[in-house]
Design a protein around this motif. Structure first.
Motif, PDB file in Angstrom:
ATOM      1  N   CYS A 177       0.844  -1.189   0.000  1.00 25.07           N
ATOM      2  CA  CYS A 177       0.000   0.000   0.000  1.00 25.07           C
ATOM      3  C   CYS A 177       0.885   1.247   0.000  1.00 25.07           C
ATOM      4  N   THR A 180      -0.677   7.316   0.695  1.00 25.74           N
ATOM      5  CA  THR A 180      -2.024   7.886   0.641  1.00 25.74           C
ATOM      6  C   THR A 180      -3.044   6.870   1.113  1.00 25.74           C
ATOM      7  N   ARG A 181      -2.934   5.654   0.585  1.00 23.19           N
ATOM      8  CA  ARG A 181      -3.894   4.630   0.924  1.00 23.19           C
ATOM      9  C   ARG A 181      -3.806   4.256   2.405  1.00 23.19           C
ATOM     10  N   ILE A 182      -2.596   4.133   2.909  1.00 22.45           N
ATOM     11  CA  ILE A 182      -2.444   3.777   4.322  1.00 22.45           C
ATOM     12  C   ILE A 182      -3.010   4.877   5.202  1.00 22.45           C
ATOM     13  N   TRP A 184      -5.271   7.135   4.463  1.00 19.05           N
ATOM     14  CA  TRP A 184      -6.710   7.314   4.275  1.00 19.05           C
ATOM     15  C   TRP A 184      -7.495   6.109   4.767  1.00 19.05           C
ATOM     16  N   ARG A 185      -7.054   4.912   4.420  1.00 21.86           N
ATOM     17  CA  ARG A 185      -7.844   3.719   4.705  1.00 21.86           C
ATOM     18  C   ARG A 185      -7.549   3.112   6.078  1.00 21.86           C
ATOM     19  N   HIS A 186      -6.300   3.218   6.545  1.00 21.03           N
ATOM     20  CA  HIS A 186      -5.947   2.497   7.762  1.00 21.03           C
ATOM     21  C   HIS A 186      -5.688   3.412   8.949  1.00 21.03           C
TER      22      HIS A 186
ATOM     23  N   ARG B  83       6.625  -0.880  -4.587  1.00 16.28           N
ATOM     24  CA  ARG B  83       5.265  -1.028  -4.065  1.00 16.28           C
ATOM     25  C   ARG B  83       4.464  -2.008  -4.896  1.00 16.28           C
ATOM     26  N   THR B 105     -11.303  -2.604   9.978  1.00 15.83           N
ATOM     27  CA  THR B 105     -11.667  -3.042   8.641  1.00 15.83           C
ATOM     28  C   THR B 105     -12.052  -4.513   8.700  1.00 15.83           C
ATOM     29  N   GLN B 110      -9.776  -6.497   3.966  1.00 13.35           N
ATOM     30  CA  GLN B 110      -8.314  -6.499   4.084  1.00 13.35           C
ATOM     31  C   GLN B 110      -7.687  -7.489   3.120  1.00 13.35           C
ATOM     32  N   GLU B 113      -7.851  -5.997  -0.290  1.00 17.24           N
ATOM     33  CA  GLU B 113      -6.876  -4.933  -0.490  1.00 17.24           C
ATOM     34  C   GLU B 113      -5.619  -5.447  -1.198  1.00 17.24           C
ATOM     35  N   ARG B 116      -5.964  -5.080  -4.611  1.00 21.18           N
ATOM     36  CA  ARG B 116      -6.190  -3.686  -5.009  1.00 21.18           C
ATOM     37  C   ARG B 116      -7.579  -3.511  -5.603  1.00 21.18           C
TER      38      ARG B 116
END
Lengths: 277, 322
Positions: A177, A180-182, A184-186, B83, B105, B110, B113, B116
């Motif tokens: 991830c 941004t995703r971490i 925002w989401r986590h 990544r 979550t 999860q 995720e 994606r």
């Protein structure tokens, strides 16, 4: 969610709902036009009935119906508080997340700025800004919103630092991830609890600030009603017309109390571990 | 298991400040193979895993070596490209599975995720994966939060989310340390089975010789940042060549031991990275050490049959055991 709501909280929630409804439905609920003056009906006591209408909460020094003005004043209070809390919540949280995630120089810059902001009395800054820029609804919201964000930044920063070190954030990084995703989401959902608690206590404060600034003549401008300006005008008649200060003051007190109790209740609810067990 | 290795680590060196942590570590893992890296705490096995994922703590730097994933060197590619590697070509699971899942979550989201994708679009695939990792009643579990699941189940969820994108390599850092023994055996069986079924190369980091004996095809024993001995698990267990491995194996308590008898221990302690000098790092605790061991670093040399050891005094296969 099977919410178990205690009777005390039920009353608080009902009162809050009442305030929101009153503000939203001011047009429908108001017995009279809050701006219509009548010099023949100045400073009438609560319950006064003229030939055409009853003034349940009396009239003010310009003969306007106090109940209608309080209903419209609730709208001003809640709207200003909601918008300015949103502005400061977004600004403060974003800065706190950035500081907590990137640490290093970013954090030093942001957090020293926060310290600077916190060392300036917010109400003075607001008075000064309004005095320079002139009053106005949007300006009022921006002034309140942009002076009250540092508390969110502090809370968001500390919470982000703490959450960013937890294994599930490492796991999200391991899963590829991006930042941004971490964030925002986590991270954001996991620090939302304390932020919501700050937001509700700030909501109460914003209502008080709005009333204070309007009382000083720097907030909502006449003839439009706000609890602060109603009280400010009623101040001169406090011996002859007590209702002009007591009713808006009582509304202010009850609303802020409800908001604060609601905030405490919310704090216990947002923790997922205390839910559905 | 005979095809090209999925992961090759060559001469990996890591340092914290001026002190070397890991020194010239190398190994390779083939698809479907479980390769264990064993060692006591502080020997550098976990930082090695983090270096492979390129998620080292800020203070630790990679000072040398290459990491080849499917033949591509990933030790120098930009972070952005990395990544795309993490979670897709190479995944990692670790201890404390409950803490490794986001408490807010649902487990389904999860796992999704890792693909994606929003859960709605890949729900069927996630359910299949949950079934594959042995979660009973997946239709209910998929929408639950981690705190509603046991530690063993959480580790299964972690495995599901690590493997759903079919990575070539799975790094498992002490995956069963926080679990109780029966669950531990189940999770190891699961890893073993999924590695073979999906042809995933598994790097298993552990301090537990029992875990190694259970599932690893090959193993590398690390001591103070270097590989002491490497080779097929069964052969190393049968005849350890490096004195450290021999002592480690001798220190495992056995059911046949006399009750209340003293456990075998290795005298002394692991040197700090700042105390590393020339020579063999095990020399100060080694029963076979001589003057040469203290002065010269023993190279990792092949002994045949895929076995390697870094000891001047590695015994011949039919020699006596300490």
């Amino acid at each position: 969610m099977r919410a178990r709501v205690s009777p005390g909280i039920a009353i608080i929630l009902l009162l809050l709902a009442g305030f929101v409804l009153a503000a939203a439905g001011a047009e429908l609920l108001s017995p009279a036009d809050p701006l219509r003056q009548s010099l023949l009906l100045r400073l009438r006591e609560p319950g006064f009935a003229s030939r055409t209408a009853t003034y349940w909460l009396g009239t003010d020094d310009l003969g306007r119906d106090l109940l209608s003005r309080i209903l419209y004043g609730a709208r001003a209070s809640l709207l200003v508080a909601a918008l300015s809390v949103s502005v400061s919540l977004v600004v403060g949280t974003a800065l706190g997340l950035l500081a907590g995630w990137f640490r290093g120089w970013t954090a030093v810059l942001i957090m020293r700025f926060v310290d600077t902001m916190l060392s300036i009395p917010a109400i003075l800054l607001a008075v000064l800004t309004v005095a320079v820029l002139g009053p106005g609804f949007i300006k009022l919201v921006m002034v309140l919103g942009l002076t009250r964000w540092p508390r969110y930044t502090r809370v968001a920063y500390a919470a982000t630092l703490q959450v960013a070190g937890l294994p599930y954030i490492k796991a999200a990084e391991m899963a590829g991830c991006g930042a941004t995703r971490i964030l925002w989401r986590h991270i954001l959902p996991n620090i939302a609890g304390p932020l919501m608690v700050v937001a509700t206590s700030e909501f109460g404060l914003m209502i008080l600030f709005e009333a204070g600034l309007s009382f000083l003549g720097l907030g909502i401008q006449p003839p439009y009603p706000s609890w602060g300006s109603i009280m400010s005008a009623g101040r001169q008649y406090v011996t002859r017309a007590w209702w002009l200060t007591v009713f808006p003051g009582a509304c202010l007190f009850v609303l802020v109390l409800c908001v604060n109790v609601f905030g405490d209740w919310l704090r216990d609810r947002v923790d997922p571990r205390s839910r559905s067990r | 298991m005979s095809d090209a290795p999925a992961l090759v680590v060559e001469n990996l060196s890591l340092a914290i400040g001026p002190a070397g942590l890991v020194d010239g570590v190398g190994f390779q893992v083939a698809p479907g193979e479980v390769m264990a890296i064993v060692g006591e705490s502080g020997c550098g096995k976990s930082v090695t895993a983090q270096a492979i994922m390129r998620l080292l703590p800020d203070a630790i730097r990679q000072t040398g070596g290459r990491i080849l994933l499917g033949g591509r060197d990933i030790s120098a590619i930009p972070e952005r490209a990395m990544r795309a590697v993490r979670g897709q070509l190479m995944s990692m699971i670790f201890q404390e599975p409950q803490a490794a899942l986001d408490p807010l979550t649902t487990v389904g989201s999860q796992i999704a995720e890792a693909l994606r994708q929003p859960l709605g679009r890949v729900r069927g695939e996630v359910l299949r994966m949950l079934r594959d990792v042995g979660i009973s009643d997946p239709e209910r579990r998929i929408d639950q939060h981690p705190f509603e699941l046991s530690g063993g189940m959480c580790q299964r969820i972690m495995i599901a989310s690590a493997l759903i994108s079919r990575p070539a390599v799975l790094i498992a850092d002490e995956p069963t340390t926080a679990l109780d023994v029966t669950i531990q055996a189940q999770i190891l069986d699961l890893l073993r089975r999924l590695a073979i079924e999906r042809q995933t190369a598994v790097v298993l980091i552990t301090h537990d010789m029992g875990v190694v004996a259970d599932i690893a095809d090959r193993m590398a024993v690390m001591y103070a940042g270097r590989i002491a001995e490497a080779g097929p698990t069964a052969e190393i267990f049968a005849a350890p060549r490096h004195p450290y491995t021999a002592l480690l194996l001798a220190s495992i308590p056995r059911l046949s031991d006399v009750p209340k008898s003293k456990l075998a221990v290795i005298e002394g302690r692991v040197p700090n990275p700042s105390e590393f000098g020339p020579g063999c790092r095990f020399a100060s605790r080694c029963p076979r050490a001589d003057a040469r061991c203290a002065a010269e670093t023993p190279p990792l040399r092949p002994l045949g049959a895929g076995r390697l050891t870094a000891c001047f005094h590695a015994e011949p296969p039919h020699g006596t055991q300490p």
